[in-house]
Design an enzyme around this catalytic site. Structure first.
Site, PDB file in Angstrom:
ATOM      1  CB  CYS A 106      65.595  29.259  98.064  1.00 48.49           C
ATOM      2  SG  CYS A 106      66.154  30.993  98.055  1.00 48.49           S
ATOM      3  CB  ALA A 108      60.028  24.808  99.861  1.00 49.26           C
ATOM      4  N   PRO A 109      61.072  22.142  98.209  1.00 51.66           N
ATOM      5  CG  PRO A 109      60.490  20.203  97.050  1.00 51.66           C
ATOM      6  CD  PRO A 109      61.091  21.556  96.842  1.00 51.66           C
ATOM      7  N   GLY A 110      62.563  20.583 100.011  1.00 51.63           N
ATOM      8  CA  GLY A 110      63.407  20.030 101.057  1.00 51.63           C
ATOM      9  C   GLY A 110      64.434  19.010 100.649  1.00 51.63           C
ATOM     10  N   GLY A 111      64.550  18.699  99.359  1.00 48.92           N
ATOM     11  CA  GLY A 111      65.501  17.683  98.935  1.00 48.92           C
ATOM     12  C   GLY A 111      66.935  17.998  99.321  1.00 48.92           C
ATOM     13  NE  ARG A 135      58.176  27.039  97.107  1.00 51.63           N
ATOM     14  CZ  ARG A 135      58.690  26.033  96.394  1.00 51.63           C
ATOM     15  NH1 ARG A 135      57.881  25.230  95.719  1.00 51.63           N
ATOM     16  NH2 ARG A 135      59.992  25.843  96.349  1.00 51.63           N
ATOM     17  CG  ASP A 174      68.216  25.309  94.226  1.00 49.80           C
ATOM     18  OD1 ASP A 174      68.976  25.346  93.253  1.00 49.80           O
ATOM     19  OD2 ASP A 174      67.099  24.750  94.204  1.00 49.80           O
ATOM     20  NE  ARG A 204      63.447  37.892  95.615  1.00 51.59           N
ATOM     21  CZ  ARG A 204      63.884  38.295  96.786  1.00 51.59           C
ATOM     22  NH1 ARG A 204      64.755  39.300  96.869  1.00 51.59           N
ATOM     23  NH2 ARG A 204      63.466  37.740  97.892  1.00 51.59           N
ATOM     24  CB  CYS A 227      66.868  24.038  87.877  1.00 50.66           C
ATOM     25  SG  CYS A 227      65.409  25.018  88.301  1.00 50.66           S
TER      26      CYS A 227
END
Length: 447
Positions: A106, A108-111, A135, A174, A204, A227
């Site tokens: 999962c 996006a955004p890519g950090g 995304r 994540d 989910r 998070c």
């Protein structure tokens, strides 16, 4: 300021001994942090405070306008929340093969994907996936900026990866969550929170774990993170996997001065913003103990297998053919892909929806060959073109897509700022055609 949800506040008061301190911290300003790109080193942030658990992480004294910094567009750094940088510390702790195949499910955004690419340092392969297409396009843009060539970006559901068999040495999940850890940084998340949404996230998350589990090799690792502070989405989500013998908990040790908090039953770790200079973050590492590994699925995808057309390489790309990367012609475009993981790369291209595959070099023949933006940004497959350095004001005009005047050789040139590549241009003598991709151009006003 949007008030914290009452039911959230009540639960936190029951869950955390120093709940008042945590709740108070959620109404304080968020710290600003970035992570530097080791593939594109620069000294611009040398004086900033370092993040203890991530050598390339930095705290900034104030939040700049990243959009108006050419170095951001060049991929010199990535703005990232400091807690999520613990991925870097985990990767330094566990033992992976020399050329691991990794998945950021999962992404996006890519950090976190850029953390993985920095750790891989050109070896192995990262598959960065995002199920939501818009995304996924942002993810692709950010990974192109980062410049690593050993990367694929996919746009698939978790269940689709079962077609690959047990191929991944490391999976970063994540998971989509109720977002409580972002209450300080993102006020909108407060208004979107509900107990019902949290319950939906629990279901989910379990589905995603079940769907991706067959794709992990026996002995491979899964880094599960959220998070949120909700135990149902965190410790309780992975407890059954350990109790059922499907995975074992990877024991991690961290310095006391980092102020991490262990989860219930020592299942994972929490970053709490009243104890650390982070937002809220939870993570745990599992090692898959189930065997045997799953072979390739016989399920048909309805996609054609990759068929490479034989085509002579244009003069512009002949110089980059070497043992580490091989050149492929696919759907009228030339690509460079890491040779050591080529078969895995072809399998993924065949089975999944790929938005980025290695480094796209460009397409066309002879003088009509147009180099692709990906090639200009790539580090592991360098483009051998003259480089034109711009000042900051002109660099921003280039990033807006404007035509600019340059002094330099005619033909294709790499446009750069402080020696860091921004993209391609074609110098006609009296002007330069701007080939910075339209979808990436700056739209905000420049003073």
């Amino acid at each position: 300021m949007v008030q914290l949800p009452e039911r959230f506040v009540n639960r936190i008061r029951e869950q955390i001994p120093d709940a008042s301190a945590l709740l108070s911290s959620l109404n304080q300003p968020s710290p600003v942090s970035i992570r530097l790109n080791p593939l594109k080193p620069d000294s611009v942030f040398d004086s900033e405070d370092r993040i203890a658990w991530c050598p390339m992480g930095r705290y900034l004294q104030k939040r700049p306008v990243f959009t108006l910094d050419p170095l951001f567009h060049a991929g010199v750094y990535y703005p990232q929340e400091a807690g999520s940088m613990f991925v870097d510390e985990v990767l330094r702790t566990i033992e992976l093969p020399d050329s691991p195949v990794c998945l950021d499910l999962c992404a996006a955004p890519g950090g976190k994907s850029t953390v993985l690419l920095s750790h891989l340092s050109g070896k192995g392969l990262l598959v960065a996936n995002e199920i939501i297409r818009n995304r996924a396009l942002v993810l692709r843009e950010n990974l192109i900026k980062w410049g690593a060539g050993n990367c694929i970006v996919t746009n698939n559901e978790a269940a689709d990866f079962s077609q690959l068999g047990s191929v991944f040495d490391f999976v970063l999940l994540d998971a989509p969550c109720s977002g409580e850890g972002m209450f300080r940084k993102d006020e909108q998340s407060r208004g979107e929170w509900s107990e019902e949404n949290a319950e939906h996230c629990v279901v989910r998350q379990r589905e995603i774990l079940e769907d991706i589990w067959p794709s992990v090799r026996s002995g491979g690792y899964v880094l599960y993170s959220t998070c949120t502070y909700n135990k149902e989405e965190n410790e309780e989500q992975i407890r059954e996997w350990i109790e059922e013998g499907r995975a074992e908990l990877v024991q991690l040790q961290f310095p006391d001065e980092w102020n991490l908090t262990t989860g219930t039953g020592e299942l994972g770790w929490y970053c709490y913003p009243h104890k650390m200079k982070t937002e809220g973050f939870y993570f745990v590492v599992l090692k898959k103990t189930e065997s045997p590994e799953v072979g390739l699925s016989g399920k048909k995808t309805g996609k054609k297998k990759m068929r490479e057309e034989k085509r002579d390489h244009p003069e512009l790309i002949k110089g980059i053919v070497h043992s580490e990367y091989s050149i492929h012609y696919y759907r009228e475009q030339f690509y460079a892909f890491p040779t050591v993981v080529l078969e895995t790369g072809k399998l993924i291209l065949d089975k999944l929806r790929c938005l980025k595959w290695g480094v796209r070099l460009g397409g066309g023949e002879g003088k009509k060959f147009i180099p692709d933006h990906e090639w200009g940004m790539a580090v592991h497959v360098p483009a051998d073109f003259p480089k034109i350095n711009l000042d900051e004001k002109t660099a921003l005009r280039y990033l807006k897509g404007e035509a600019i005047q340059i002094d330099g050789p005619k033909g294709w040139v790499l446009v750069s700022f402080k020696e860091k590549v921004l993209g391609f241009g074609k110098n006609l003598g009296n002007r330069m055609n701007n080939y910075y991709p339209k979808e990436y151009r700056i739209r905000m006003k420049i003073e």
